[in-house]
Write an enzyme that holds these catalytic residues in place. Structure first.
Site, PDB file in Angstrom:
ATOM      1  N   SER A   1      31.029   7.585  21.419  1.00 27.73           N
ATOM      2  CA  SER A   1      31.167   6.982  22.619  1.00 27.73           C
ATOM      3  C   SER A   1      32.232   7.728  23.410  1.00 27.73           C
ATOM      4  O   SER A   1      33.349   8.091  22.811  1.00 27.73           O
ATOM      5  CB  SER A   1      31.763   5.465  22.380  1.00 27.73           C
ATOM      6  OG  SER A   1      31.925   4.708  23.577  1.00 27.73           O
TER       7      SER A   1
ATOM      8  N   GLY B   1      31.976   3.397  26.778  1.00 22.26           N
ATOM      9  CA  GLY B   1      32.085   2.121  26.898  1.00 22.26           C
ATOM     10  C   GLY B   1      31.525   1.220  28.061  1.00 22.26           C
ATOM     11  O   GLY B   1      31.917   2.049  29.113  1.00 22.26           O
TER      12      GLY B   1
ATOM     13  N   VAL C   1      40.992   8.437  30.084  1.00 24.97           N
ATOM     14  CA  VAL C   1      39.778   8.264  31.151  1.00 24.97           C
ATOM     15  C   VAL C   1      39.970   7.102  31.642  1.00 24.97           C
ATOM     16  O   VAL C   1      39.531   6.658  32.828  1.00 24.97           O
ATOM     17  CB  VAL C   1      38.493   8.393  30.156  1.00 24.97           C
ATOM     18  CG1 VAL C   1      37.443   8.235  31.173  1.00 24.97           C
ATOM     19  CG2 VAL C   1      38.522   9.884  29.682  1.00 24.97           C
TER      20      VAL C   1
ATOM     21  N   ASN D   1      34.152  -1.952  20.870  1.00 19.34           N
ATOM     22  CA  ASN D   1      35.604  -1.278  21.059  1.00 19.34           C
ATOM     23  C   ASN D   1      36.542  -2.347  20.812  1.00 19.34           C
ATOM     24  O   ASN D   1      36.638  -3.043  22.007  1.00 19.34           O
ATOM     25  CB  ASN D   1      35.393  -0.354  21.989  1.00 19.34           C
ATOM     26  CG  ASN D   1      36.633   0.287  22.386  1.00 19.34           C
ATOM     27  OD1 ASN D   1      37.628   0.344  21.396  1.00 19.34           O
ATOM     28  ND2 ASN D   1      36.985   0.860  23.270  1.00 19.34           N
TER      29      ASN D   1
ATOM     30  N   CYS E   1      41.112  -2.501  22.584  1.00 20.63           N
ATOM     31  CA  CYS E   1      41.486  -2.866  24.104  1.00 20.63           C
ATOM     32  C   CYS E   1      42.630  -3.960  24.057  1.00 20.63           C
ATOM     33  O   CYS E   1      42.683  -4.933  23.020  1.00 20.63           O
ATOM     34  CB  CYS E   1      40.221  -3.381  24.664  1.00 20.63           C
ATOM     35  SG  CYS E   1      38.927  -2.079  24.935  1.00 20.63           S
TER      36      CYS E   1
ATOM     37  N   LYS F   1      34.138  -1.228  15.994  1.00 23.22           N
ATOM     38  CA  LYS F   1      34.801   0.037  16.064  1.00 23.22           C
ATOM     39  C   LYS F   1      36.343  -0.175  15.856  1.00 23.22           C
ATOM     40  O   LYS F   1      36.750  -0.760  16.673  1.00 23.22           O
ATOM     41  CB  LYS F   1      34.355   0.976  17.156  1.00 23.22           C
ATOM     42  CG  LYS F   1      35.307   2.066  17.223  1.00 23.22           C
ATOM     43  CD  LYS F   1      34.613   3.106  18.467  1.00 23.22           C
ATOM     44  CE  LYS F   1      35.314   4.431  18.188  1.00 23.22           C
ATOM     45  NZ  LYS F   1      34.665   5.119  19.219  1.00 23.22           N
TER      46      LYS F   1
ATOM     47  N   THR G   1      40.647   6.549  18.896  1.00 24.10           N
ATOM     48  CA  THR G   1      41.714   7.688  19.074  1.00 24.10           C
ATOM     49  C   THR G   1      43.243   7.041  18.808  1.00 24.10           C
ATOM     50  O   THR G   1      43.349   5.650  18.632  1.00 24.10           O
ATOM     51  CB  THR G   1      41.825   8.208  20.441  1.00 24.10           C
ATOM     52  OG1 THR G   1      41.866   6.785  21.060  1.00 24.10           O
ATOM     53  CG2 THR G   1      40.399   8.992  20.843  1.00 24.10           C
TER      54      THR G   1
ATOM     55  N   GLY H   1      40.150  14.775  17.971  1.00 22.69           N
ATOM     56  CA  GLY H   1      39.811  16.064  17.448  1.00 22.69           C
ATOM     57  C   GLY H   1      40.467  16.529  15.956  1.00 22.69           C
ATOM     58  O   GLY H   1      40.834  15.476  15.240  1.00 22.69           O
TER      59      GLY H   1
ATOM     60  N   GLY I   1      32.766  13.426  17.993  1.00 25.24           N
ATOM     61  CA  GLY I   1      33.493  13.180  19.536  1.00 25.24           C
ATOM     62  C   GLY I   1      33.753  14.550  20.247  1.00 25.24           C
ATOM     63  O   GLY I   1      33.004  15.011  21.010  1.00 25.24           O
TER      64      GLY I   1
END
Ligand SMILES: Cc1cc2nc3c(=O)[nH]c(=O)nc-3n(C[C@H](O)[C@H](O)[C@H](O)COP(=O)(O)O)c2cc1C
Length: 320
Positions: free
Chosen positions: A34, A59, A84, A140, A143, A179, A207, A231, A279
């Site tokens: 995602s 999302g 983002v 997700n 949040c 997730k 992340t 990453g 990702g």
């Protein structure tokens, strides 16, 4: 560990890459993650979507979100920071504009869902339930919950149980993946809370909150003060989380964090992942997921391993 023997088997179809995530069967265990693969359509001219195990959409929220100010990405050693701001077209525009085109492809489309209150999650699912062309949902939960002073849904087992329970009731038609946030004291507790509230699978993980600044200007390298780290830099940390989630819960775990090579995929499978997501690697190579699925076939053939499932849970913990 699986025995690597190099006797050659001729036909690639001797290898069965398919995996089951609960009731859902995926062509292979590699999905695009995602937020790194748009709505899939942006990649369709570069990637054969039909050769992926599937992909997870950006999302989706109740209303469209413009997102964070630029810059939104910043490279870090072995990783990337992003802020983002969950920019997206909103769930209704997704259903009207994106889904009809996505239905043309033979790939599993998983809708990633987020919100700032429990009702947001439920409403997004309610709208998606009436639409055709989705294989499942991924919640997700990293949040902020506005009703709990901005504490992340995913950081407290009671909050996780509440939001997953509500989503489960709304998601009558399709599998529900949850997730998890990596920023938790005990991922096992969170994994079990999600499982008991009705999750069909766990995606581990999102992340890591992080920051990068320019000391000369005294400002953030991103438009926001902080962002999410992804990453290769995060792979060893997330690998442990996948292993712990796998031990704590019975439902399938989907691993993601820093996957770039087929060895990374094999490591996630070895600690118990049933499938993986790719990702950040798609930023440097948009075909990363497709390439990994192809390489996995070759590696299995060479090792004379004929199903992906034989690779799972091969990690041997010698002391604990
Ligand atoms: C630019 C960017 C945007 C992302 N957007 C989302 C998102 O909308 N929803 C979500 O659940 N995860 C999102 N993620 C997290 C990724 O799906 C993934 O969990 C994370 O990047 C770790 O995997 P990786 O190291 O392979 O990138 C985003 C990641 C990046 C880099």
């Amino acid at each position: 560990m699986f025995v690597v023997s190099f006797a050659y088997v001729s036909a690639a179809d001797a290898v069965d890459l398919s995996v089951r995530i609960g009731a859902l069967r995926l062509r292979n265990p590699i999905l695009a993650a995602s937020g790194t693969f748009g709505y899939g359509l942006e990649f369709a001219h570069l990637v054969d979507l039909n050769r992926l195990g599937g992909f997870v959409t950006k999302g989706l929220s109740r209303e469209p979100i413009e997102g964070a100010p630029a810059p939104r990405l910043y490279p870090t050693p072995s990783g990337m920071l992003n802020a983002v701001g969950l920019q997206n077209v909103g769930v209704r525009a997704f259903v009207v504009e994106k889904l009809p085109v996505l239905r043309e492809f033979d790939t599993a489309v998983i809708a990633n869902i987020f919100g700032y209150a429990m009702e947001d999650y439920v409403e997004v699912i309610r709208i998606l339930e009436d639409a055709e062309g989705l294989a499942g949902y991924e919640l997700n939960i990293s949040c902020p919950n506005v009703k709990k002073g901005g504490m992340q849904f995913g950081s407290d087992p009671a909050c996780v149980a509440e939001v997953v329970g509500a989503a489960r009731k709304a998601a009558a038609k399709r599998p529900l993946w949850v997730k998890l946030s990596p920023l938790v004291t005990d991922i096992g507790l969170i994994a079990r809370a999600a499982e008991e509230a009705g999750a069909d699978a766990l995606t581990v993980a999102n992340t890591y909150p992080a920051m990068a600044i320019d000391f000369r200007s005294g400002k953030s390298r991103l438009g926001n003060p902080t962002g999410g780290l992804s990453g290769p830099a995060i792979k060893p940390i997330t690998l442990r989380l996948v292993w712990e989630a796998r031990r704590a819960a019975k439902i399938p775990v989907i691993g993601l964090g820093g996957i770039e090579t087929v060895e990374d995929v094999l490591e996630y499978l070895a600690v118990g992942a049933s499938a993986v997501q790719v990702g950040t690697a798609s930023f440097t190579d948009p075909r990363a997921s497709q390439r990994l699925a192809g390489t996995l076939t070759k590696v299995l053939l060479r090792a004379k391993v004929f199903t992906v499932n034989e690779l799972r849970d091969k990690f041997i913990a010698e002391n604990g």
